[in-house]
Scaffold this active site. Structure first.
Site: not given
Ligand code: GLU
Length: 491
Positions: A259-261
């Protein structure tokens, strides 16, 4: 049957690495089967609209080399659409969705729902408290069609929901997962049309895949739970369902969904770091698929030749940056050194190592750095780490060993002799080959006692690139400054 497949991204502002793999598998399958690979933009969720996202998406895909033959393209800065099945941007197809949802209403396969957000939330929390699966409770299913239409005409807020028959088994074959079977009692009366007049993904995807003649739906596993509803919708419209191929998730090294995080997942981030399109494509092709000969280095043509849906794995793939680096390094090594130098120039500029207008005058210097680094970098931005030892007038011994070496009594005089020869001569290949012999003859020092102090005085390091290349990259001026600095500070 001519294969027609699609990549149907929602323009969220960046292309996720998983999206790139989905696009790639669609592309490879289409090419392999002499079929068509198209791109369709799924932009019906207006709350997620991002300015410029479609352009970004098209550019990212162009860069990757996974290029569609129908859909939106950019020409002279403008989005143009090509192909007989357009428009390929869903927000330009609203009339079509309306027509098909009206048909479902007329046939009693969909209904108007007037429930407020508050009511829906209430229903959900009661279901949750009772430990039931949360879904719409069918409150508006029974409203008479004509009455519902009147309420709509009177301006009441509504959505249109799919009227799923109760207790019906929906079955389909997924090429990767095998047979999937679900009872409609476990499914929701999916919203098909939202209150803003835009269709939901579920309606738009069915209408478009059908009208665009899609034969195989190859997409991420996260859509598998939605597929029974889609299968039912095909049935409701009386259309043939395409074949389904759900690709396994891509996990990070902690076995969580990428995920982008958690860092880089955007294709653009990899591009910025200087991964080559060929390297990224080659690597990502292997996350969830292997060719039958287990080859790991493959260019696009080889991928097309070897690709088959049957060899897509059921289990999740792990995104392994070390392996990506290994694959990418392979492509970096194959580049012609001028090509590699040109690709590295933006990194020198961005780091402020050279100015924009020094591109030509410092070209040979950069090329020398690139050429001694080519075997050791995995992506272009790493050239900056490699360049560090050639920057600045001051060096510092990297450890005790290096510091002690410079303290040896013979070192200052020997460094002066070394520098004298450097300053008096053209730093040609011929000269550099003989420089240590010259210093040896003149000072009587040789081997480790000669090489090590020179290397440490010039770079601060005990080990490093070839000395001839190092001397040639540093040049006379910097060598003199570094030698003086080392003598004054560390000898
Ligand atoms: N628009 C969906 C996405 O962003 C596409 C899903 C599909 O391929 O059906 O992933």
């Amino acid at each position: 049957m001519t294969v027609r497949v699609r990549f149907a991204p929602s323009p969220t502002g960046y292309v996720h690495i998983g999206g790139l793999r989905t696009a790639l598998y669609n592309y490879l399958f289409a090419k392999k089967m002499n079929g068509t690979y198209l791109m369709r933009i799924e932009d019906t969720d207006r709350t997620r609209y991002v300015e410029g996202a479609i352009e970004n998406l098209i550019h990212a895909m162009e860069w990757s080399g996974v290029i569609h033959s129908e859909g939106p393209f950019i020409e002279n800065g403008e989005i143009v659409q090509k192909g007989e099945f357009g428009p390929y941007i869903q927000s330009e197809r609203l009339g079509l969705y309306q027509k098909y949802v009206d048909q479902l209403i007329e046939e009693d396969k969909a209904y108007y729902c007037f429930c407020t957000k508050e009511r829906l939330e209430n229903v959900r929390s009661i279901q949750k408290a009772q430990g039931k699966i949360t879904k719409y409770d069918g409150f508006c299913r029974g409203i008479d069609k004509e009455e519902a239409k009147k309420r709509v005409e009177n301006g009441e807020d509504y959505v249109i929901r799919l009227k799923l028959p109760a207790n019906k088994i929906i079955e389909f074959e997924d090429v990767v997962r095998g047979k999937v079977s679900v009872n409609t009692n476990d499914l929701d009366d999916q919203v098909l049309m939202k209150s803003d007049g835009f269709p939901t993904y579920h309606l738009a995807v069915i209408v478009d895949d059908h009208l665009m003649g899609i034969t195989h739906i190859i997409r991420g596993e996260e859509w598998l739970p939605s597929t029974p509803k889609h299968v039912y919708l095909y049935e409701a419209f009386g259309w043939d369902s395409p074949k389904y191929v759900h690709l396994p998730n891509i996990l990070n090294d902690e076995r969580k969904k990428l995920s982008k995080r958690q860092g880089d997942v955007a294709v653009g981030d990899f591009r910025k770091k200087g991964y080559l399109a060929e390297g990224l494509i080659n690597y990502i092709s292997l996350v969830g698929w292997t060719p039958d000969d287990n080859e790991e280095i493959m260019n696009m043509d080889e991928l097309i030749e070897k690709f088959s849906l049957e060899r897509v794995s059921k289990s999740s793939g792990v995104f392994d940056v070390k392996k990506l680096n290994w694959v990418n390094a392979h492509y970096i090594k194959k580049l012609d050194v001028d090509d590699l130098t040109n690709r590295c120039i933006p990194y020198f500029i961005e780091e402020g190592i050279i100015n924009e207008d020094e591109k030509d005058s410092k070209y040979e210097w950069m090329k020398k750095i690139v050429s001694i680094s080519q075997e050791n970098i995995s992506y272009l931005a790493e050239i900056i780490d490699r360049a560090q030892i050639f920057l600045g007038e001051e060096v510092k011994p990297e450890d005790d060993n290096a510091a002690e070496t410079l303290k040896l009594p013979h070192v200052p005089e020997m460094l002066k002799v070394f520098n004298k020869h450097i300053q008096e001569n053209e730093l040609s290949d011929e000269f550099l080959k003989g420089i240590f012999k010259l210093v040896q003859t003149e000072t009587g020092h040789k081997g480790k006692n000669l090489f090590m102090p020179v290397r440490i005085a010039l770079t601060g390091q005990n080990h490093g690139p070839d000395m001839k290349a190092t001397i040639s990259i540093l040049g006379k001026e910097l060598i003199e400054k570094r030698i003086n600095y080392s003598i004054n500070n560390y000898c």
